[in-house]
Scaffold this motif. Structure first.
Motif: not given
Length: 208
Positions: A96-102, A150-152, A155-158
């Motif tokens: 998801a992070h890599l797909n946000r690279r525009y 990123r909070f999204s 937070l799930p990772r923690a």
């Protein structure tokens, strides 16, 4: 009179010395018994009435002992499944992070505008993943830099890591009872869990 008082003083001193030596011997005996009991608990045992996590969870029969061992096997499998689930989520968050690279392309016009100005382009079909047309290009690149906070995702990772840590400490407490059945159950659960989901963990670690 002086002789009697001297004898009394010597008697009291002897009594005090006897009491002191008795207390010292008692303390030494207590320390020795405490050390021996500690050393005795550091050996494996196959007792079927070993408490697990609390005195309330003490198997009273061979059946309840077997049920406790099965619980530890399932708990160890769950621990490996949680690690695999976290690995899969890490992969998804990275994608998801890599797909946000525009990256904007200089001089690039929208595809619809190019078709309008091109006399040879009579028929065209435009399909985009986002459903909109942009003057940008989606770029995927391999990076070893840490992902931005990123909070999204964090937070799930923690929360997942919190559950993994709790399960790991419970398994450690089971092993620390030095019960052979509990120890073998934890090993069996770890083996079965790795056999079932270990490929997902390795796939994420090696980036495949």
């Amino acid at each position: 009179m002086d002789g009697m008082s001297g004898m009394s003083s010597m008697s009291s001193m002897s009594t005090t010395t006897t009491i002191t030596s008795g207390m010292s011997m008692a303390t030494s005996t207590a320390s020795s018994s405490s050390m021996s009991s500690m050393s005795m608990t550091m050996v494996f045992t196959n007792a079927h009435d070993t408490p697990l996590f609390s005195s309330q969870w003490t198997p009273a029969s061979s059946g309840s002992y077997a049920g406790t061992c099965i619980f530890l096997i399932i708990l160890a499998i769950l621990g490996r499944c949680l690690v695999a689930f976290k690995a899969l989520m890490e992969r998804r968050w990275l994608d998801a992070h890599l797909n946000r690279r525009y990256v904007a392309v200089a001089g690039k016009s929208p595809e619809a505008g190019r078709i309008d100005t091109d006399p040879d382009a009579k028929v065209a079909s435009l399909v985009s993943a986002q459903g909109v047309e942009e003057k940008v290009k989606v770029v995927r690149s391999v990076t070893h830099a840490p992902l931005p906070w990123r909070f999204s995702a964090d937070l799930p990772r923690a929360l997942i890591f919190l559950v993994i840590t709790g399960v790991s400490y419970l398994l450690m407490l089971a092993v620390m009872t030095m019960n052979v059945g509990y120890f073998c159950s934890v090993l069996a659960g770890a083996f079965l869990g790795e056999l079932a989901v270990g490929r997902f963990i390795q796939w994420n670690e090696h980036g495949h």
